[in-house]
Design an enzyme around this catalytic site. Structure first.
Site, PDB file in Angstrom:
ATOM      1  N   THR A  47       0.952  -1.258   0.043  1.00 33.50           N
ATOM      2  CA  THR A  47      -0.008   0.048   0.074  1.00 33.50           C
ATOM      3  C   THR A  47       0.922   1.195  -0.030  1.00 33.50           C
ATOM      4  O   THR A  47       0.355   2.341  -0.489  1.00 33.50           O
ATOM      5  CB  THR A  47      -0.958   0.005   1.292  1.00 33.50           C
ATOM      6  OG1 THR A  47      -1.652  -1.206   1.107  1.00 33.50           O
ATOM      7  CG2 THR A  47      -1.724   1.295   1.059  1.00 33.50           C
ATOM      8  N   TYR A 136       6.374 -11.992   4.598  1.00 33.00           N
ATOM      9  CA  TYR A 136       5.126 -11.366   3.694  1.00 33.00           C
ATOM     10  C   TYR A 136       5.245 -12.421   2.454  1.00 33.00           C
ATOM     11  O   TYR A 136       6.153 -12.189   1.386  1.00 33.00           O
ATOM     12  CB  TYR A 136       5.353  -9.946   3.362  1.00 33.00           C
ATOM     13  CG  TYR A 136       4.158  -9.348   2.490  1.00 33.00           C
ATOM     14  CD1 TYR A 136       3.077  -9.991   2.456  1.00 33.00           C
ATOM     15  CD2 TYR A 136       4.325  -8.101   1.824  1.00 33.00           C
ATOM     16  CE1 TYR A 136       1.956  -9.262   1.911  1.00 33.00           C
ATOM     17  CE2 TYR A 136       3.298  -7.599   1.163  1.00 33.00           C
ATOM     18  CZ  TYR A 136       2.088  -8.146   1.032  1.00 33.00           C
ATOM     19  OH  TYR A 136       1.090  -7.482   0.409  1.00 33.00           O
ATOM     20  N   LYS A 165       2.712 -13.099   7.080  1.00 34.01           N
ATOM     21  CA  LYS A 165       1.631 -12.349   6.516  1.00 34.01           C
ATOM     22  C   LYS A 165       1.466 -13.170   4.894  1.00 34.01           C
ATOM     23  O   LYS A 165       2.169 -13.084   4.084  1.00 34.01           O
ATOM     24  CB  LYS A 165       1.823 -11.116   5.974  1.00 34.01           C
ATOM     25  CG  LYS A 165       0.470 -10.395   5.309  1.00 34.01           C
ATOM     26  CD  LYS A 165       0.776  -8.836   5.041  1.00 34.01           C
ATOM     27  CE  LYS A 165      -0.210  -8.270   4.222  1.00 34.01           C
ATOM     28  NZ  LYS A 165      -0.120  -6.588   4.035  1.00 34.01           N
TER      29      LYS A 165
END
Length: 295
Positions: A47, A136, A165
């Site tokens: 993001t 991640y 994640k």
């Protein structure tokens, strides 16, 4: 103190129209999140458009966020780079900036093997032994898919890896848990707001790094709080109320839509570096109806 927290928001990075990091606006953007009482920020992740910045810009971003938010919320640094040495430099910069943890992503585009990815993690983790790290896995974005068995091996051999994640196959979370000797010591993060109720109740996830929390900070936090108390019905009701807005964000382009909404709220988040364009006038009208029309 817990190594991680169950709710954080993925911060957007302010860029100028020319596509460079808007240094002057970073403190203002951070203060917006602090004013919303957001308990944690994930800085320079997907993001945050991390790969749109140079290594120097990302280090500067860590420093500015760390100075502005010092002691007021938990900070995770999104670290991922094409080269291991760059990832190590970023991890060390996050430590120096006072961050409380790192989200370590994998080199995009380069398609490392499982063994190469394992070595990458161990080398980056070794240079910041004091910081807890969660990995991640986002195969759709970078082409590499961390296998559950690989994470289990990493967790057993790298002392400061404490979470995952998983943005690939949600079934991997329970597979990883089954492969770990003490699954309760690890955190499992989702980045999907719409799917988090199900992720938390049935798929083994324990935390959320939220995108929609940028524009629905109170609602998303309430959802997580209810789930932690096993108040599933209340969490579902809140999500049903905001789901139309989140679906519009996803359809229109999540990051550019968030930036449009925040600009209208006088938060100087700027724009996405090209080739990503600002939302169209048609999308702006649709967003206005949901986020700026009194009902």
């Amino acid at each position: 103190m817990a190594r991680f927290i169950p709710y954080s928001v993925a911060m957007v990075t302010p860029f100028t129209k020319a596509g460079t990091l808007d240094v002057k606006s970073v403190p203002h953007v951070v203060r917006y999140y602090l004013d919303q009482n957001i308990p944690g920020l994930l800085v320079s992740g997907t993001t945050g458009e991390q790969h749109c910045m140079t290594i120097a810009e990302r280090k500067q971003l860590y420093s500015l966020v760390g100075e502005t938010a010092a002691g007021r919320c938990q900070l995770y640094a999104g670290v991922a780079a094409f080269k291991t040495e760059d990832a190590k430099e970023l991890a060390q910069a996050a430590k120096e900036a006072g961050f409380s943890g790192i989200m370590l992503g994998f080199p995009p585009y380069r398609l490392p093997s499982q063994q190469e990815a394992e070595l990458y993690v161990s080398e980056v983790a070794a240079c910041v032994k004091e910081l807890p790290i969660f990995l991640y896995n986002n195969p759709r974005r970078n082409g590499f898919d961390l296998e559950p068995g690989t994470f289990a091996r990493i967790a057993k051999t790298v002392d400061n890896i404490y979470g995952l994640k998983e943005a690939g196959n949600p079934e991997n979370v329970n597979k990883v848990k089954a492969a770990l000797e003490d699954a309760g010591a690890y955190w499992f993060f989702s980045g999907s707001d719409l799917g988090f109720n199900n992720a938390f109740t049935t798929q083994g996830y324990t935390a959320l790094t939220s995108m929609a929390g940028n524009v629905y900070p109170d609602q998303i936090k309430s959802i997580v709080d209810h789930l932690l108390k096993n108040e599933i019905t209340q969490a579902k009701q809140i999500m049903e109320n905001i789901a139309p807005g989140i679906k519009l964000l996803e359809k229109a382009g999540m990051i550019q839509s968030i930036k449009y909404i925040l600009r209208k709220r006088n938060v100087p988040v700027g724009y996405c570096p090209r080739p990503i364009l600002d939302v169209s006038d048609e999308v702006k009208q649709a967003l206005d109806e949901i986020f700026f029309t009194q009902k």
